[in-house]
Scaffold this motif. Structure first.
Motif, PDB file in Angstrom:
ATOM      1  N   ARG A 121     -25.663   7.166  46.611  1.00 17.42           N
ATOM      2  CA  ARG A 121     -24.203   6.486  47.290  1.00 17.42           C
ATOM      3  C   ARG A 121     -23.082   7.011  46.752  1.00 17.42           C
ATOM      4  O   ARG A 121     -21.796   7.667  47.401  1.00 17.42           O
ATOM      5  CB  ARG A 121     -24.496   5.211  46.912  1.00 17.42           C
ATOM      6  CG  ARG A 121     -22.967   3.796  47.727  1.00 17.42           C
ATOM      7  CD  ARG A 121     -22.959   3.363  47.717  1.00 17.42           C
ATOM      8  NE  ARG A 121     -21.578   2.033  48.199  1.00 17.42           N
ATOM      9  CZ  ARG A 121     -21.481   2.498  49.265  1.00 17.42           C
ATOM     10  NH1 ARG A 121     -21.800   2.635  49.905  1.00 17.42           N
ATOM     11  NH2 ARG A 121     -19.628   1.790  49.529  1.00 17.42           N
ATOM     12  N   LEU A 155     -15.189   2.274  46.337  1.00 13.89           N
ATOM     13  CA  LEU A 155     -16.030   2.956  47.072  1.00 13.89           C
ATOM     14  C   LEU A 155     -17.281   1.736  46.653  1.00 13.89           C
ATOM     15  O   LEU A 155     -18.167   1.570  46.969  1.00 13.89           O
ATOM     16  CB  LEU A 155     -15.630   3.258  48.338  1.00 13.89           C
ATOM     17  CG  LEU A 155     -14.652   2.626  49.185  1.00 13.89           C
ATOM     18  CD1 LEU A 155     -14.312   3.986  50.082  1.00 13.89           C
ATOM     19  CD2 LEU A 155     -14.685   1.342  49.710  1.00 13.89           C
ATOM     20  N   ARG A 157     -19.242  -0.040  45.275  1.00 16.34           N
ATOM     21  CA  ARG A 157     -19.694  -0.932  44.161  1.00 16.34           C
ATOM     22  C   ARG A 157     -19.538  -1.983  45.660  1.00 16.34           C
ATOM     23  O   ARG A 157     -19.930  -2.646  45.357  1.00 16.34           O
ATOM     24  CB  ARG A 157     -20.018  -1.489  43.205  1.00 16.34           C
ATOM     25  CG  ARG A 157     -20.733  -0.628  41.942  1.00 16.34           C
ATOM     26  CD  ARG A 157     -19.448  -1.352  40.012  1.00 16.34           C
ATOM     27  NE  ARG A 157     -20.013  -3.034  40.199  1.00 16.34           N
ATOM     28  CZ  ARG A 157     -20.173  -3.541  39.246  1.00 16.34           C
ATOM     29  NH1 ARG A 157     -19.438  -3.352  38.616  1.00 16.34           N
ATOM     30  NH2 ARG A 157     -20.927  -4.732  39.258  1.00 16.34           N
ATOM     31  N   ARG A 158     -19.124  -1.225  46.706  1.00 14.70           N
ATOM     32  CA  ARG A 158     -19.371  -2.005  48.053  1.00 14.70           C
ATOM     33  C   ARG A 158     -18.139  -3.389  48.107  1.00 14.70           C
ATOM     34  O   ARG A 158     -18.931  -4.481  47.880  1.00 14.70           O
ATOM     35  CB  ARG A 158     -21.052  -2.609  48.343  1.00 14.70           C
ATOM     36  CG  ARG A 158     -21.465  -1.288  48.532  1.00 14.70           C
ATOM     37  CD  ARG A 158     -22.537  -2.185  49.368  1.00 14.70           C
ATOM     38  NE  ARG A 158     -23.688  -1.008  48.997  1.00 14.70           N
ATOM     39  CZ  ARG A 158     -23.911  -0.457  49.927  1.00 14.70           C
ATOM     40  NH1 ARG A 158     -23.393   0.481  50.465  1.00 14.70           N
ATOM     41  NH2 ARG A 158     -25.301   0.772  49.883  1.00 14.70           N
ATOM     42  N   SER A 190     -16.281  -0.860  55.968  1.00 17.18           N
ATOM     43  CA  SER A 190     -16.972  -1.280  55.151  1.00 17.18           C
ATOM     44  C   SER A 190     -16.909  -2.628  55.463  1.00 17.18           C
ATOM     45  O   SER A 190     -17.760  -3.620  54.696  1.00 17.18           O
ATOM     46  CB  SER A 190     -16.601  -0.674  53.548  1.00 17.18           C
ATOM     47  OG  SER A 190     -15.582  -1.290  53.333  1.00 17.18           O
TER      48      SER A 190
END
Lengths: 226, 453
Positions: A121, A155, A157-158, A190
Motif C-alpha cells: 500500500r 494516509l 494506515r487509512r 478515502s
C-alpha cells in the motif's frame, strides 16, 4: 470517517489568566473538511494538539466517534492517534538516511503493524502522490517531493481523520497548490475527515468550511454552500 | 527499527566513531591490565616450573630465585662445595646440579652447570650435542649461536675478558620458553677453573668456600682494579671466607686462566667431593615429601638457605597483584570517566532530538519503540566499543608479551578466562543500564514537542 465533537474544551497555561483555547462547542461531521485560520497565537496549534490527542485539555471532552480521547492515558492516546490520525506537518519530519518508502512505513513499523500488504500500500500511495522512485533517499528530494512522502505516510494506515498543520507553508506556490489539491482529493476519495490549519488563502479556498480563531476562541465559523 | 538505527548512526558517523573509540580504549585498558598481569604470572610460573628446590647461601630468597630462574644479574654469596657433595649423596635427591653465573658473552649470560641439569630442564637439543669437555658449551635456543661458534666470556657484563678462555659451541637447545633460552651453558668445572678455584689440584682448592671471583674480595684489593665499576658488575661475590692475601689473589687469577683445559673430560659422576663453592644449587627431590624435608634441613643449617621458587614467586605475585589492583582501579576510573562523558554527550544528543522524537510519537510510534530505539542505538555503540576494546586489549597484551619475550626470553602466555568474559559481561550490563537513562528521557518526552519549534 470520524466525526468530531468538542464540548467545554479549555486549555490554560500556568501563569496566564485567559485560557489559550476555549471552545464551548464544536463539531465536525464524519468526512467533513474544515480549514482553521487565524493569526499567530490565536490557539490554532493548541486546537490541533487537542484534537489529535497530543495534548490533554484542562477541561472538556474531545469525542471522536464517541470516544473521549481526553480521558485516554498517554500510551492509549498514542495508539489511538497512530491508528486513526494521519498527520501532515509543516516541516515534514522525514528521517534522513531512509528512503521514501521506508519513511512512509516508519511509524507503522515502529508500531509493529507493518505487514506485506501495508508495504504494498505504501508503494501504491507513493505512486498516487506522484513519486516514482520509492527507494530514493529523502534527503535528496525537493521540498515538494518531501511533503508528498509525508502525505503518503499520513494516509498509510487509512486514518479516519487527516490533520494537516500548515502543510503548504514551507513550499513554493506551485508545490503548495499541488499538495493542497492532493490532500483534499485523497481525503475525499478515502472518505477521511480533513482538518487543515493554514494561512494559505489558496488552500483555505479549497475547503468548504472555515473556522477562524482569535485569542483562543472561535471568531468565525463559515460554511460555504456546496 | 534496525534500519532506522543504522540510518541514524550513519548520519552521525563521526560522532559514533568517536564514541566507539572512547569506549574501546577504556575497555582495552582494563582488559590489557588484567591479561598482562596474568601473563606475567603464568609465564614466570612456567619459567620456574623445573626449579623445584634451590639451595644457596643465606641471603635474599627472592634474589636467589630471580638469579637462578630468570638469570637476573646479582651478587650472590656462595654455598660451599660440601653442600653439593652432600646433596649428591642424599637418597632424597633425584639429582642436584650447581648453577654458577657471573660471566657473559656480549650480554648473554654464561652459566656454569652440568649436562644433567640441561637435559633435565630442556626438551632436548635442536642441533648438535651436549658439551663433553671443559672447553665446550651449549647455546640456548635464542642466543643466535650455532654449533661451531666460539665464544670468550667476559667477567661481568662489562668486565674484562677471560683471556685464553675459549668455548666452542657443540649444540643448541630446543626452546624452553624460559630466560635460559638466552643463556650459554658451560661445564661448571670450567667456570671454577677460569675463576681459579677448580677442585682438586689448583692451589685455590684449599678454600672450599672460596670465591668464584677473587677480584671482588674486598675494597682492599682495589689497587689491582683498573676499572672499579667492573668490580660492581661482578656478579659472584666472595663471602668473606677468602683469606688469601692480595698478592696471592693476583697469582691465582693468572694461574687460573692459564689452567683452563679445554679438552679436560667432565667427571660428572665423581660426587663433587672437594668441589668449590657455587652461588646456587638446583635440586630435584625424589618425592614431594622429600622436597619439604630437604627444604627444612637446609633451612635449619646456618650456612645454607633452601627455597621453593614457586613459593617465592607466589609472594612476588601478591605484590604484583597489589600493583594490578592499583592499575585496575585506574582503568576502572578511566571507564567511569568515559561513561560519564558519554552520558553527557547522549543526554545532549537526546535533547537535540526532542523534535524528532516528538514527531515519531505524533506519527503514532509507541513510547516503547522510542525507548527501544534510543536505547538500542546507544547500547549498540557501547557494545561495539567493548567488543573492539576486548580485541584491542588482547592484542596489546600479546604485543607486550612478545616484546618482553623478545627481551627476556621467557614466554608470557596471554589467555582469556571465563572470569574476564564475565567482567566484560558486567561492563555490557552497565552500558545497557546507562543507555537506559537517555532512553528513559526520550520515552518521557512529550509528543507535542515535535510540532512547532
Amino acid at each position: 470517517m470520524l466525526s468530531l465533537a468538542l464540548t467545554g474544551v479549555e486549555v490554560g497555561f500556568p501563569g496566564l489568566d485567559t485560557p489559550a483555547l476555549s471552545i464551548p462547542r464544536l463539531s465536525v461531521a464524519a468526512g467533513g473538511q474544515l480549514a482553521i485560520a487565524g493569526p499567530s497565537g490565536s490557539g490554532k496549534s493548541t486546537l490541533v494538539n487537542v484534537i489529535t490527542g497530543l495534548e490533554r485539555p484542562g477541561a472538556g471532552q474531545v469525542l471522536w466517534n464517541g470516544t473521549d480521547i481526553a480521558r485516554l492515558p498517554e500510551s492509549a492516546r498514542d495508539r489511538w492517534r497512530g491508528a486513526n490520525v494521519g498527520l501532515v506537518m509543516q516541516d515534514f519530519h522525514l528521517f534522513p538516511g531512509l528512503s521514501a518508502l521506508e519513511n512512509t512505513l516508519l511509524p507503522a513499523r515502529l508500531a509493529r503493524v507493518a505487514d506485506r500488504a501495508l508495504a504494498a500500500r505504501a508503494a501504491g500511495l507513493l505512486a498516487e502522490v506522484g513519486l516514482h522512485r520509492p527507494a530514493q533517499k529523502v534527503e535528496t528530494m525537493s521540498r515538494g517531493e518531501m511533503q508528498r512522502v509525508a502525505v503518503a505516510r499520513a494516509l498509510l494506515r487509512r486514518p479516519g481523520v487527516i490533520v494537516a498543520d500548515e502543510p503548504t507553508a514551507s513550499l513554493d506556490p506551485a508545490n503548495g497548490a499541488a499538495i493542497g489539491a492532493l490532500l483534499v482529493g485523497l481525503a475525499r476519495r478515502s472518505g477521511a475527515t480533513l482538518i487543515v490549519v493554514s494561512h494559505d488563502p489558496a488552500l483555505i479556498a479549497l475547503l468548504p468550511r472555515r473556522l477562524t480563531l482569535a485569542g483562543g476562541v472561535v471568531h468565525e465559523d463559515v460554511t460555504e454552500p456546496a | 527499527m534496525l534500519r532506522f538505527i543504522l540510518a541514524d548512526l550513519g548520519r552521525m558517523k563521526a560522532g559514533a566513531l568517536v564514541i566507539v573509540a572512547l569506549v574501546a580504549l577504556a575497555a582495552a585498558l582494563g582488559v590489557a591490565v588484567t591479561l598482562q598481569e596474568r601473563a606475567l604470572r603464568l609465564g614466570s610460573a612456567r619459567a620456574a616450573d623445573k626449579f623445584e628446590l634451590v639451595i644457596g647461601a643465606p641471603g635474599s630468597e627472592t634474589q636467589l630465585v630471580l638469579s637462578t630462574v630468570f638469570l637476573q644479574p646479582a651478587a650472590l654469596p656462595l654455598v660451599g662445595g660440601d653442600v653439593l657433595a652432600a646433596l649428591h649423596d642424599d637418597p632424597r635427591v633425584a639429582w642436584a646440579a650447581p648453577v654458577g653465573f657471573g660471566d657473559f658473552h656480549h650480554g648473554t649470560p654464561v652459566i656454569g652447570t652440568t649436562a644433567r641439569l640441561i637435559s633435565e630442564t630442556a626438551p632436548g637439543m635442536a642441533q648438535g650435542r651436549m658439551f663433553a669437555t671443559e672447553g665446550e658449551a651449549v647455546a640456548g635456543a635464542l642466543t643466535g649461536l650455532a654449533p661451531g661458534d666460539e665464544i670468550t666470556p667476559t667477567h661481568g657484563e662489562l668486565g674484562h675478558d677471560h683471556e685464553n678462555v675459549r668455548y666452542r659451541i657443540t649444540g643448541r637447545l630446543a626452546p624452553t620458553n624460559t630466560p635460559w633460552d638466552r643463556a650459554i651453558m658451560v661445564p661448571i668445572q670450567s667456570v671454577w677453573r677460569v675463576h681459579g678455584m677448580a677442585a682438586g689440584h689448583d692451589h685455590a682448592e684449599d678454600e672450599a668456600h672460596g670465591s668464584l671471583d677473587p677480584d671482588t674480595e674486598g675494597p682492599r684489593q682495589s689497587a689491582d682494579h683498573d676499572n672499579p665499576e667492573s668490580a660492581a658488575q661482578h656478579l659472584v661475590e666472595g663471602d668473606g671466607h677468602g683469606d688469601l692475601d692480595s698478592a696471592e689473589q693476583e697469582h691465582v687469577e693468572d694461574e687460573a686462566h692459564g689452567s683452563f683445559h679445554p679438552d679436560a673430560p667432565l667427571p660428572e659422576e665423581e660426587g663433587w667431593h672437594g668441589a668449590p663453592g657455587v652461588p646456587a644449587i638446583l635440586v630435584k627431590p625424589a618425592t614431594i615429601a622429600d622436597a619439604y624435608k630437604l627444604r627444612q634441613d637446609y633451612r635449619a643449617q646456618e650456612d645454607t638457605m633452601a627455597v621453593f621458587p614457586a613459593e617465592v614467586l607466589t609472594g612476588l605475585y601478591a605484590t604484583l597483584g597489589d600493583a594490578r589492583q592499583v592499575l585496575a582501579a585506574v582503568a576502572a576510573a578511566a571507564q567511569a570517566l568515559v561513561a560519564v562523558a558519554l552520558l553527557l554527550v547522549t543526554l545532549t544528543h537526546v535533547g537535540q532530538r526532542r523534535r524528532q522524537i516528538g514527531a515519531l510519537r505524533a506519527l503514532g510510534a509507541p513510547r516503547g519503540a522510542i525507548f527501544a530505539m534510543v536505547w538500542g542505538e546507544l547500547f549498540a555503540l557501547a557494545a561495539a566499543g567493548i567488543a573492539l576494546g576486548l580485541g584491542a586489549g588482547v592484542l596489546a597484551a600479546r604485543l607486550l608479551s612478545a616484546a618482553i619475550a623478545q627481551r627476556q626470553g621467557f614466554e608470557l602466555p596471554v589467555t582469556l578466562t571465563a572470569g574476564d568474559l564475565a567482567g566484560l559481561a558486567l561492563l555490557l550490563a552497565l552500558a545497557a543500564l546507562l543507555s537506559a537513562l537517555p532512553a528513559w528521557l526520550a520515552y518521557r518526552q512529550p509528543a507535542v514537542a515535535s510540532l512547532r519549534g
